[in-house]
Write an enzyme that holds these catalytic residues in place. Structure first.
Site, short mmCIF file in Angstrom:
data_model
loop_
_atom_site.label_atom_id
_atom_site.label_comp_id
_atom_site.label_asym_id
_atom_site.label_seq_id
_atom_site.Cartn_x
_atom_site.Cartn_y
_atom_site.Cartn_z
N ASP A 79 37.39 45.27 35.02
CA ASP A 79 38.81 45.00 34.91
C ASP A 79 39.00 44.14 33.66
O ASP A 79 38.27 43.19 33.46
CB ASP A 79 39.26 44.23 36.16
N TRP A 507 47.67 45.18 38.44
CA TRP A 507 47.38 45.85 39.72
C TRP A 507 47.75 47.33 39.66
O TRP A 507 47.22 48.14 40.40
CB TRP A 507 48.11 45.18 40.87
N TRP A 547 44.18 45.38 45.70
CA TRP A 547 43.69 46.68 45.25
C TRP A 547 43.82 47.78 46.31
O TRP A 547 44.22 48.90 46.00
CB TRP A 547 42.23 46.53 44.82
N LYS A 591 31.84 24.58 42.47
CA LYS A 591 30.74 24.10 41.63
C LYS A 591 30.74 22.57 41.63
O LYS A 591 29.69 21.95 41.62
CB LYS A 591 30.94 24.59 40.20
#
Ligand SMILES: [Zn+2]
Ligand SMILES: [Zn+2]
Length: 947
Positions: A79, A507, A547, A591
């Site tokens: 994408d 999209w 999606w 993270k």
């Protein structure tokens, strides 16, 4: 720590060197299709556990269908377009607004986006390869390719020709920072709604012609008050006029509590909403209006659940407001610019400031003028831009829509043709979403995206949609902005047609993937039509409103008539939906918080198979995962090591190479049982996999491995270690290697590395992934035997627990066990298994299971001998002796113990493979291993030598 990660690396090299992936494609190239669509990820950020989960699911399913003899589409894609990339680049280049981008230059900006899109591609490929995700990475599709964009245009043109595209000036969710509208389902992306604390205010609107009389109105967005042109009431609601501190207020009867908290009031009169309708009031900030406003109007959306029952209407900043405005012919005023700042020069407090900041100025002003009745803090869920986290506004804008509501019936009907795993999503989350489907705003006022192919005449305003590059009548190198914006077409009126400036919602592009990835219909027409809809797709649960939804909308729209893709088709037939991945603390992976172990470290420590199997089995499909290193380590030990040790057991006790036979002759009851058990497993794995119930299929292997290792192999040890004859051992070897080989084939899609290693040692074929998937032999399934054996294992477990409770170790033989299962008690072979496992002389039938824990002198003596045997076996190991080596054993001990040992010498000789056993003094000559210990309370010295 262990050799498995090293084996995996060796296999990766082998696959690459021998082109196993390419060979697997060639092998199955004329077979029936198994069609798969890969949901393209962004390669601009590093892959994380969520991507690994989706990849594991996809790869396992594809390998399964490949081995079943199908021609699988393995293609992956990237994408490339949209706000995620644009935001990233804006940040890197220090651009703060659309004005900044345009000053910087759209061409340079888009070049920077293009460059950034693939910056982590190498990391992605590395991670996916390490995971054994098969794909031809050099053949990946990318949504930025001209070919892909041309297919997107084709899709759009079909919708245009079907009358499903329209333009409208409408209030939509709008990101003032990104300067573009968003679709309603983008508001449903994870994190879009955030709880925020806002100041809500009660405002006094002075009624015309009635002295000191005010309508009390409530709002959470003071910045919209300057755009107020009406106040709405419920026609049939009851309103009250009260006297409060020498002023008169009007509000709904059911909302009197608003006043009660502030002090005493006196009720003057009751009115109906319709009595108020039509009355005029003094605006807070008078504007020049193009039609009559500032009046009370009836509306059916008014409620008395909160507020005052009188609703502030700003037709430019609310969806319902604009609808009402159209009905009641109300004027609309745009008091906010496209960057979300209060328009200058309208004499509104806070002009030039961002609306949320201007709130404060407006409140201060109204307070000063005595028009602010009261303020309250409220916490409410407010929508934010899913990319840049700016609070969204409801903003009036001209935008292009797909008329999804026109084919809602077909959307719902096509959903019935899809298998959802987990099944509840079909009528639940997805089904409900389809029932509430709304028209889709597909235009974005942005730069880095597939341009919308609409050209508009500068003279007569005629619009034209383009569905292919050919229709442009000129060659064009790059379909992106700004190149495409320079293409001028000629109108039939003689005027010039220019492209509208918008690009597609990204999209829309990913939803066009079934066509775009193959440049349909310009190329690969037959292939796409043959493989549409996909047999299978898989992504995370957030895609039910992303999606999965846009694939479904576009497929349904394109198959309203048969254009070659069939009629009334969904885009996919089977879909597996995984939950979100969370850290050890149950929170989102972070993270910064270091609440998870990174994939690279898991790969190094436990290997990719362990991570794959953990992801496939730890959590029911659709629910959220906790990635915990501790649990991955458990999976590694329970599954990987059990499987691997079963194989190394065979390797240890096989004299020559351990090739598996083509067919087998089960010998004893254990053989018959494990062969039956394997064929049952084979049948069940296929049954679940054919239903896309991946977790259910994967979990079966753990149960089988437990039976295989902790019962079949354990109870067969004697046949390998001390066979009665060569034939007995050979037979056991054959069964073991045959089951291991077929288990490797059966588990290959789930554990692609370990199974490859085992397969290559047991079969002369090149790769397990080129093998056919095993088919169960139903003739070898004996359900009754499997049930009986399961019962036997249960009995053994109970007895072992009883022994432990009584403090009797397993080496101590016991006399008798009574069991209540007549069938088992009568089966000599099954009884033998129990006797050996729990060390009992006799098993008889009785009313209950009962263990005789009484120790006779004879039993005690037998226990001592078992202990001695175990000691000597340990010494053999210390001396590095091989199973076949004979020994000389010397011991020195008390008279009593010596007597006992002498009586049992033949048995001891056999058990420890001794050629000679001698009682004598401890000599000073060297022994291979020596030991001085206490046995049954008496001292004993032992020494062994190789004979
Ligand atoms: Zn934004
Ligand atoms: Zn024209």
């Amino acid at each position: 720590m262990n050799q498995i990660p090293e084996i995996e690396k060796k296999i990766l090299k082998f696959w690459q060197k021998e082109n196993i992936f390419a060979k697997s494609i060639k092998l199955r190239q004329n077979k029936p299709f198994f069609s798969f669509y890969d949901g393209p990820p962004f390669a601009s950020g590093l892959p994380h556990h969520g991507n690994i989960l989706a990849s594991t699911i996809k790869d396992t399913v594809l390998r399964y269908w490949g081995m079943k003899g199908y021609q699988v589409s393995w293609r992956v894609g990237w994408d490339c377009h949209g706000l995620p990339v644009e935001n990233m680049i804006e940040g890197e280049l220090g651009l703060k607004s659309k004005k900044d981008i345009e000053k910087f230059g759209i061409e340079k900006f888009n070049q920077a986006c293009r460059k950034a899109v693939f910056r982590c591609q190498a990391d992605w490929e590395k991670t996916l390869r390490r995971l054994a995700r098969w794909s031809d990475y050099s053949d990946a599709y990318a949504t930025l390719d001209n070919d892909y964009i041309e297919s997107v245009w084709w899709v759009f043109k079909q919708l245009w020709d079907s009358g499903l595209v329209y333009q409208d000036y409408r209030v939509t969710p709008y990101c003032p920072r990104c300067g573009t509208p968003l679709s309603n389902f983008e508001l449903n992306q994870p994190g879009a709604y955030q709880d925020v604390e806002d100041e809500s205010v009660y405002i006094k609107f002075s009624l015309k012609g009635q002295k000191d009389t005010y309508l009390l109105v409530w709002t959470t967005t003071p910045w919209t008050l300057a755009a107020n042109t009406a106040i709405a009431v419920g026609s049939d609601f009851t309103y009250i006029k009260v006297k409060f501190n020498n002023e008169y207020y009007i509000l709904a009867k059911e909302r009197l509590e608003v006043l009660a908290k502030e002090g005493k009031y006196e009720i003057i009169e009751e009115l109906k909403g319709k009595d108020l309708a039509g009355q005029e009031y003094q605006p807070l900030y008078p504007m020049k209006l193009d039609k009559p406003g500032y009046r009370v109007v009836p509306a059916d959306f008014v409620s008395v659940e909160d507020g005052t029952g009188l609703v502030h209407i700003a037709p430019t900043f609310g969806e319902e407001d604009m609808e009402l405005g159209k009905q009641e012919n109300l004027p609309g005023i745009v008091t906010v610019d496209e960057e979300g700042k209060m328009v200058k020069g309208l004499k509104i407090p806070g002009e030039g400031k961002f609306v949320k900041k201007a709130d404060q100025d407006i409140k201060t002003d109204l307070k000063k003028r005595g028009l602010l009745f009261k303020e309250e803090k409220i916490v409410h869920a407010y929508p934010h831009c899913w990319r840049c986290e700016t609070p969204l506004l409801y903003y009036p804008i001209n935008s292009w829509y797909i008329a999804v509501t026109k084919f809602k019936k077909e959307l719902v009907a096509n959903n019935q043709k899809i298998r959802w795993v987990p099944g509840h999503l079909k009528q639940g989350r997805f089904g409900k979403w389809l029932e509430g489907a709304r028209d889709w705003s597909v235009s974005r006022n942005r730069y880095w995206g597939a341009p919308i192919p609409i050209w508009q005449c500068q003279e007569c305003e005629k619009q034209k949609a383009i569905g292919s590059i050919k229709e442009l009548g000129q060659t064009i190198k790059d379909l992106h902005r700004p190149t495409i914006d320079k293409v001028i077409l000629k109108c039939s009126c003689g005027g010039q047609m220019k492209r509208i400036s918008e690009v597609f919602d990204c999209w829309f592009e990913s939803g066009s993937m079934p066509y775009g990835q193959w440049h349909y219909p310009f190329q690969n027409k037959k292939l796409v039509e043959k493989t549409f809809p996909a047999d299978f797709i898989a992504e995370g649960i957030d895609q039910t409103r992303g999606w999965f939804y846009t694939l479904h909308v576009l497929a349904t729209a394109l198959t309203l008539k048969n254009l070659g893709l069939g009629k009334n088709q969904p885009s996919f037939k089977n879909v597996i939906v995984n939950g979100l991945i969370l850290g050890e603390d149950g929170k989102k992976l972070s993270k910064r918080l270091k609440n998870y172990t990174p994939p690279e470290i898991i790969f190094e420590q436990y290997g990719a198979d362990a991570l794959r199997y953990f992801l496939l089995t730890s959590t029911p499909m659709g629910e959220d995962y906790i990635v915990s290193e501790k649990r991955i380590a458990e999976t590694f030990r329970r599954t990987m090591l059990t499987f691997w040790n079963s194989f190394t057991f065979l390797e240890t006790y096989t004299d020559k190479e351990c090739l598996a036979p083509k067919s087998i002759q089960p010998g004893n009851i254990l053989d018959k049982w494990i062969v039956s058990r394997f064929n049952t497993l084979n049948q069940e794995v296929i049954d679940w996999m054919d239903k896309y119930e991946l977790t259910k299929a994967a979990r079966l292997f753990d149960d089988f491995l437990d039976d295989f290792s902790n019962w079949y192999i354990r109870r067969s040890r004697r046949r390998f270690q001390k066979p009665a004859n060569r034939q007995e051992k050979k037979q056991a070897e054959q069964i073991l290697s045959f089951v291991l080989l077929n288990l490797a084939k059966l588990a290959a899609p789930f554990l692609p590395f370990l199974t490859e290693e085992i397969y290559q040692k047991l079969e002369k074929g090149q790769s397990v992934h080129l093998a056919d998937y095993p088919k169960p032999n139903k003739k070898l399934i004996d359900k009754k035997l499997e049930e009986k054996m399961s019962e036997v294992r249960q009995i053994a477990a109970i007895v072992l627990a009883q022994r432990a409770k009584a403090g009797l170790k397993v080496r101590q033989p016991l006399n008798q066990l009574t069991i209540n299962n007549k069938q088992i008690a009568a089966d000599k072979e099954l009884v033998n298994l129990i006797q050996e496992e729990v060390n009992i002389k006799k098993v008889v039938f009785g009313k209950e299971i009962k263990l005789d824990t009484k120790l006779t002198a004879e039993l005690k003596a037998a226990g001592v001998i078992r202990d001695l045997i175990r000691l000597v076996q340990g010494m053999r190991k210390d001396g590095d002796l091989k199973p076949g080596d004979k020994i000389y054993l010397r011991y020195s001990t008390s008279l009593t113990l010596n007597k006992l040992i002498q009586k049992q010498t033949p048995e001891i000789k056999k058990e420890v493979s001794a050629a000679q056993i001698e009682n004598g003094t401890k000599r000073k000559e060297p022994f291979l291993a020596e030991k001085e210990v206490e046995l049954d309370g008496q001292k004993i010295w032992l020494g062994i030598k190789k004979k």
